[in-house]
Design a protein around this motif. Sequence first.
Motif, short mmCIF file in Angstrom:
data_model
loop_
_atom_site.label_atom_id
_atom_site.label_comp_id
_atom_site.label_asym_id
_atom_site.label_seq_id
_atom_site.Cartn_x
_atom_site.Cartn_y
_atom_site.Cartn_z
N ASP A 167 57.68 54.03 28.09
CA ASP A 167 57.08 54.69 26.92
C ASP A 167 57.38 53.95 25.63
OD1 ASP A 167 56.03 56.74 28.49
OD2 ASP A 167 57.91 57.89 28.42
N THR A 168 56.64 54.35 24.60
CA THR A 168 56.77 53.87 23.21
C THR A 168 56.28 52.43 23.01
OG1 THR A 168 59.02 52.90 23.12
CG2 THR A 168 58.89 55.31 22.99
N ASP A 174 51.40 55.89 25.92
CA ASP A 174 52.38 56.37 26.91
C ASP A 174 51.65 56.87 28.16
OD1 ASP A 174 54.30 55.84 25.04
OD2 ASP A 174 55.03 57.89 24.84
N ARG A 216 57.29 54.14 16.64
CA ARG A 216 56.79 54.38 18.00
C ARG A 216 57.68 55.40 18.72
NH1 ARG A 216 53.71 55.23 19.03
NH2 ARG A 216 53.49 54.61 21.20
N LEU A 217 58.99 55.29 18.51
CA LEU A 217 59.89 56.25 19.15
C LEU A 217 59.69 57.65 18.54
CD1 LEU A 217 62.17 57.01 21.08
CD2 LEU A 217 63.83 56.18 19.39
N SER A 220 56.51 59.23 19.85
CA SER A 220 56.60 59.71 21.24
C SER A 220 57.49 60.94 21.34
CB SER A 220 57.11 58.59 22.17
OG SER A 220 56.13 57.58 22.28
N LEU A 227 58.52 62.08 27.51
CA LEU A 227 59.11 60.81 27.07
C LEU A 227 60.42 60.50 27.80
CD1 LEU A 227 59.65 58.45 25.03
CD2 LEU A 227 60.74 60.14 23.57
N PHE A 229 63.37 57.55 27.40
CA PHE A 229 63.80 56.39 26.60
C PHE A 229 65.27 56.12 26.89
CE2 PHE A 229 64.18 53.85 22.62
CZ PHE A 229 63.14 52.98 22.91
#
Length: 376
Positions: A167-168, A174, A216-217, A220, A227, A229
């Motif tokens: 993701d991100t 995503d 971007r984080l 998301s 998500l 991460f």
Amino acid sequence: MKFSTIILVALIRLAVAMPAYESLVGLSEREINEFIARNGVAPIPNPPAPLPAGQNGLKLVNDAAHPFMPQGNHIRGPCPALNTLANHGYLPRDGVARPDQIVTAVMEGLNLGNDFAKFLAYQAFLLNGNPLTNLMSIGMKTPLTGPDPPKPALVGGLSQHGTFEGDTSMSRIDAFFGDAATFNPTRFKDFLAFATKFGVNGSYDVNAASELRFERLQDSIENNPQLVFTSPRILSAYSEAVFPTVYFVDGRLNNRQLSQEAASDFFANQHMPEDFHRQPAPVSFEVIEPLTGKLFSDHPFVPGVNHGKNNYIEMPQTPALSDFCGIYRDIALRVVPGQYPNPTGALRDALNKNLGFLFGAVSFQHNCTQVFPYGK
Ligand code: HEM
């Protein structure tokens, strides 16, 4: 074994020792890979050596020997660099490659340092490749990589979500929202907008990378209920944010400022700019890590996952971005055994070999201790 098969096997053994894109007595690298896939097992060549002194400098790489050809119906995936290298014939154009071919391609085409190239290629291969045939798709899953080892092995290619792909991303959506491997023009508009807003002269530089990675984080966290991460994705996300400021910049300029035009050529067209020269010297961890370190210190984060939109649960017990050896251990002891819990025979041997290659890559500049998920 028939005599013709013996000859072919001998040719393959010879060919795997040759530079990636050269053909041998009429057999292209791609034909050799197809032969291997059909036969189900393959010899595993040692990782390529660094480019020799005198051949590792500035070089025109969008040259006559590597003409651009559109992908056609060939496999491409989430990595703009590997897609571009395949379109220029540094990788087999069908998008199925051995990890050693990937190492050679990124060294030759973009001047990645040998250890860094091996770290990326063998990590990806252990998560997404077929250890028995030694082949990996740079995009979606395909029968071109030969018969799969038993589940839960995925052999999903680089587009397999939740492995290396995650993701991100900066130019892909995503996986929760759809196709996470294909270039997304709307996403990429944001990339260019961040260059305009934060980069020197509108370039994509380390400041633009830093703000984009943070955004971007946050985006998301707000919008993607699923998500993830955590390690190892955090490392690839941060590295990939700075790669374009280094490897996509023409080596004659080499100012870590990527023009929007060149960025668009690589990302959107999967094409090297006309007259493109690679980096003037091999670039490895010693350049990339301070840059990712800057991104992190600008906007620190704790690894974590969303349990529903905007409900980010931090996981400080998992390796942090700065804990390189922790991420290596996590890959070797958790992620790889997740797909290969009890390998035996040739499969176990192949996994051990590739894990050894991965450790060889990390041990060069990091003082990590080797781990052995399947014994020594
Ligand atoms: C050497 C082997 C390499 C492998 C196996 C590899 C693999 C991948 C994978 C799986 C992704 C998708 C990650 C995601 O979900 O965003 C990715 C993205 C990316 N790769 Fe590579 N890569 C390699 C080398 C490189 C190099 C040399 C560059 C140089 C510029 C590069 C630039 C990028 C960029 C910029 C992205 C991010 C795309 C985005 O966020 O939209 N990669 N790579």
